[in-house]
Design an enzyme around this catalytic site. Structure first.
Site, mmCIF file in Angstrom:
data_model
loop_
_atom_site.group_PDB
_atom_site.id
_atom_site.type_symbol
_atom_site.label_atom_id
_atom_site.label_comp_id
_atom_site.label_asym_id
_atom_site.label_seq_id
_atom_site.Cartn_x
_atom_site.Cartn_y
_atom_site.Cartn_z
ATOM 1 N N LYS A 128 0.875 -1.182 0.000
ATOM 2 C CA LYS A 128 0.000 0.000 0.000
ATOM 3 C C LYS A 128 0.900 1.217 0.000
ATOM 4 C CE LYS A 128 -4.375 1.011 0.105
ATOM 5 N NZ LYS A 128 -5.549 0.237 -0.355
ATOM 6 N N ASP A 168 -6.862 4.248 -4.805
ATOM 7 C CA ASP A 168 -7.554 4.152 -3.508
ATOM 8 C C ASP A 168 -8.142 5.560 -3.294
ATOM 9 O OD1 ASP A 168 -7.739 2.146 -1.042
ATOM 10 O OD2 ASP A 168 -7.406 4.124 -0.168
HETATM 11 P P1 NDP Z 1 -12.771 7.766 -3.319
HETATM 12 O O1 NDP Z 1 -11.692 8.761 -3.128
HETATM 13 O O2 NDP Z 1 -13.287 7.498 -4.692
HETATM 14 O O3 NDP Z 1 -14.026 8.111 -2.416
HETATM 15 C C1 NDP Z 1 -13.916 8.239 -1.038
HETATM 16 C C2 NDP Z 1 -15.270 8.616 -0.483
HETATM 17 O O4 NDP Z 1 -15.235 8.529 0.934
HETATM 18 C C3 NDP Z 1 -15.664 10.063 -0.812
HETATM 19 O O5 NDP Z 1 -17.039 10.146 -0.917
HETATM 20 C C4 NDP Z 1 -15.160 10.807 0.409
HETATM 21 O O6 NDP Z 1 -15.794 12.047 0.629
HETATM 22 C C5 NDP Z 1 -15.496 9.818 1.503
HETATM 23 N N1 NDP Z 1 -14.629 10.053 2.659
HETATM 24 C C6 NDP Z 1 -13.291 9.997 2.688
HETATM 25 N N2 NDP Z 1 -12.844 10.315 3.921
HETATM 26 C C7 NDP Z 1 -13.950 10.546 4.666
HETATM 27 C C8 NDP Z 1 -14.164 10.889 6.011
HETATM 28 N N3 NDP Z 1 -13.130 11.060 6.839
HETATM 29 N N4 NDP Z 1 -15.445 11.034 6.434
HETATM 30 C C9 NDP Z 1 -16.489 10.870 5.583
HETATM 31 N N5 NDP Z 1 -16.339 10.538 4.303
HETATM 32 C C10 NDP Z 1 -15.093 10.378 3.855
HETATM 33 O O7 NDP Z 1 -12.207 6.420 -2.671
HETATM 34 P P2 NDP Z 1 -12.700 4.917 -2.893
HETATM 35 O O8 NDP Z 1 -14.161 4.873 -3.127
HETATM 36 O O9 NDP Z 1 -11.782 4.293 -3.850
HETATM 37 O O10 NDP Z 1 -12.356 4.274 -1.463
HETATM 38 C C11 NDP Z 1 -13.312 4.221 -0.398
HETATM 39 C C12 NDP Z 1 -12.898 3.145 0.585
HETATM 40 O O11 NDP Z 1 -12.850 1.873 -0.087
HETATM 41 C C13 NDP Z 1 -11.508 3.314 1.213
HETATM 42 O O12 NDP Z 1 -11.535 2.764 2.513
HETATM 43 C C14 NDP Z 1 -10.622 2.424 0.337
HETATM 44 O O13 NDP Z 1 -9.453 2.002 1.007
HETATM 45 C C15 NDP Z 1 -11.578 1.256 0.092
HETATM 46 N N6 NDP Z 1 -11.289 0.416 -1.054
HETATM 47 C C16 NDP Z 1 -11.138 0.939 -2.304
HETATM 48 C C17 NDP Z 1 -10.912 0.094 -3.371
HETATM 49 C C18 NDP Z 1 -10.839 0.595 -4.762
HETATM 50 O O14 NDP Z 1 -10.760 -0.234 -5.669
HETATM 51 N N7 NDP Z 1 -10.899 1.892 -5.025
HETATM 52 C C19 NDP Z 1 -10.760 -1.348 -3.175
HETATM 53 C C20 NDP Z 1 -11.018 -1.808 -1.835
HETATM 54 C C21 NDP Z 1 -11.254 -0.936 -0.827
HETATM 55 P P3 NDP Z 1 -15.006 13.420 0.298
HETATM 56 O O15 NDP Z 1 -14.980 13.477 -1.194
HETATM 57 O O16 NDP Z 1 -15.821 14.474 0.946
HETATM 58 O O17 NDP Z 1 -13.648 13.278 0.909
HETATM 59 O O1 2IT Z 2 -7.860 -1.597 -0.884
HETATM 60 C C1 2IT Z 2 -7.771 -2.121 -2.016
HETATM 61 O O2 2IT Z 2 -7.918 -3.344 -2.177
HETATM 62 C C2 2IT Z 2 -7.539 -1.252 -3.168
HETATM 63 N N1 2IT Z 2 -7.457 -0.044 -3.004
HETATM 64 C C3 2IT Z 2 -7.385 -1.840 -4.533
HETATM 65 C C4 2IT Z 2 -5.983 -2.325 -4.747
HETATM 66 C C5 2IT Z 2 -5.649 -2.790 -6.151
HETATM 67 O O3 2IT Z 2 -4.467 -3.118 -6.325
HETATM 68 O O4 2IT Z 2 -6.501 -2.832 -7.022
#
Ligand code: NDP
Ligand code: 2IT
Length: 447
Positions: A128, A168
């Site tokens: 990460k 992420d």
């Molecule tokens: P994005 O940046 O696309 O979206 C993040 C979202 O979460 C936004 O709506 C953001 O709001 C909100 N957010 C972030 N911080 C806070 C906070 N402190 N309080 C309230 N809302 C918050 O990220 P992802 O959708 O990619 O990731 C979301 C989660 O999923 C994370 O935990 C990530 O590690 C996990 N994840 C992502 C994967 C991926 O493929 N992208 C895979 C597996 C897990 P704002 O815009 O206002 O900050």
């Molecule tokens: O938390 C996660 O699994 C991710 N942000 C996706 C990682 C990846 O390599 O696609």
């Protein structure tokens, strides 16, 4: 050979070795509670000190990222890559750009990724990375200059067979494109060094949707195991980023009603449920135009709940998809009071340990993110496979593979987590994820 491990002794050693890293301690404790009894029952893991070795990252890289903002000011951020474990494949895991990034957060995420990637059944190790850079409010040129400078430091540590980052929080298609372009300029290599790429240069169909879709599929499998389904259920989703948007889309396609989304400004409540048309507006405004939910609530005909999380709304199912520790004990109490039946994590570690405890007390089914959000990294691994073959699979093929993988992960959780007719998904995911990595580490000898 050695005395039994205890959770207390193990954790006190870990906290001493890694002071001031609360998120890392939290993630390790959750795993230690399930895995230590299993290790004591299987002395080959205990005698080889496998858990001590698994909780020490292979390598932690930290570097300076210097860039120039639009006013000509010199700006300095810190970049990181935590290469956690490459026993079963190249390091694999996302990059996060957020002012909340620090070593504790990246170590918790890298550690979780070890188990998650093992559960996918695919050959990927765990890493990460990211930066404390805040992308909010930055111009496109500033994002480009930051990404190029970040990759100028990172490129020497990664590679298609070494370490393959992805997106992420704060890192999406735009950032991956700038970083891939810079890697290519620096190395003269067009290789599968990042996933989540655009389709024009090696990206995979379904990768954008995969984490959210996968989370809905996992919830469906968990409900099916207990005689139910998403169809007809009222659902709460938090976040409005990549994971939340596509989780909401798949919930609707499976017949559920999505009542909420959120961002860091607050929640948004759709009294009559979200629709696909409204979701298309949200995709455009949030992903392309980077607007706040508070700015678009009126246009969506929805109520903006300033500063509030979605968990107070009465519903059957909850899908936390924003960030770590966003659902605490008080939120869990609200869910229980409203007779919520299941929680499936799209985000990494969004529920606090106290909330998880409360779910168990109230018989609320609970899927930990390392199982339920593994669809994203799984399709990343399929992007690597397609790049190696220099071929591209169709959306239908990829969605079938994703569904198969999520059902397989669910099956592994049931196999290792079933006790007295009930499934403990935390136990199941931790033990199943542990065994594959631990056995690989044992095979390599003392290293
Ligand atoms: P994005 O940046 O696309 O979206 C993040 C979202 O979460 C936004 O709506 C953001 O709001 C909100 N957010 C972030 N911080 C806070 C906070 N402190 N309080 C309230 N809302 C918050 O990220 P992802 O959708 O990619 O990731 C979301 C989660 O999923 C994370 O935990 C990530 O590690 C996990 N994840 C992502 C994967 C991926 O493929 N992208 C895979 C597996 C897990 P704002 O815009 O206002 O900050
Ligand atoms: O938390 C996660 O699994 C991710 N942000 C996706 C990682 C990846 O390599 O696609």
């Amino acid at each position: 050979m050695y005395d039994d491990l205890t959770i207390e002794n193990f954790m006190s050693g870990l906290v001493k070795r890694n002071p001031n890293e609360p998120e890392f301690h939290q993630a390790v404790k959750e795993v230690a509670e399930s895995v230590i009894p299993f290790i004591n029952a299987n002395p080959k893991y205990k005698d080889a000190h496998i858990l001590e070795r698994m909780t020490e990252p292979d390598k932690v890289i930290s570097f300076r990222v210097v860039w120039e903002d639009d006013e000509g000011n010199v700006r300095i951020n810190r970049g990181y890559r935590v290469q956690f474990n490459n026993s079963i494949g190249p390091y694999k895991g996302g990059l996060r750009f957020s002012p909340t990034v620090n070593l504790s957060v990246l170590k918790f995420l890298g550690f979780e990724q070890t188990f998650k990637n093992s559960l996918t059944t695919l050959p990927i190790g765990a890493g990460k990375g990211g930066s404390d850079f805040n992308p909010k409010g930055k111009s496109d040129s500033e994002i480009m200059r930051f990404c190029q400078s970040f990759m100028t430091q990172l490129y020497q540590h990664i590679g298609a067979n070494t370490d393959v980052p992805a997106g992420d929080i704060g890192v999406g298609a735009r950032e991956i494109s700038y970083m891939f372009g810079q890697y290519k300029r620096l190395t003269h290599q067009f290789e599968s060094v990042l996933t989540g790429k655009a389709l024009e240069f090696g990206g995979s169909l379904i990768r954008t949707e995969a984490t959210g879709y996968g989370n809905a599929y996992f919830m469906e499998a968990m409900l099916k195991q207990h005689g139910g389904s998403i169809s007809g259920k009222k659902c709460l989703v938090s976040g409005s980023g990549n994971v939340a948007i596509f989780c909401a889309e798949k919930i609707m396609r499976l017949g559920g009603t999505v009542l909420t989304l959120s961002d860091s400004g607050g929640g948004i409540y759709f009294e009559n449920g979200l629709t696909q048309d409204l979701l298309e507006i949200i995709k455009d405004r949030k992903i392309n135009k980077r607007q706040r939910l508070s700015e678009i609530a009126v246009e969506l005909g929805a109520q903006f709940l300033e500063g509030q999380k979605p968990w107070g709304v009465a519903a059957d199912l909850a899908f936390p998809c924003a960030t770590q520790n966003e659902l605490d004990e008080a939120d869990a109490k609200s869910l229980a009071a409203n007779n919520c039946i299941a929680v499936s994590e799209g985000a990494n570690m969004p529920c606090t340990p106290e909330a998880v405890h409360l779910f168990a007390e109230n018989n609320i089914l609970y899927a930990p993110g390392k199982a339920s959000n593994a669809g994203g990294v799984a399709v990343s691994a399929l992007e690597m496979s397609q790049n190696s073959m220099r071929l591209a699979w169709s959306s239908e093929e990829l969605e079938n593979k994703l569904l198969g993988i999520m059902n397989d992960i669910h099956g592994q959780c049931v196999k290792h987590g079933e006790r007295d007719g009930k499934v403990d998904y935390v136990q199941g995911a931790n033990i199943a994820g542990f065994i594959k990595v631990a056995d690989a580490m044992l095979a390599y000898g003392i290293a």
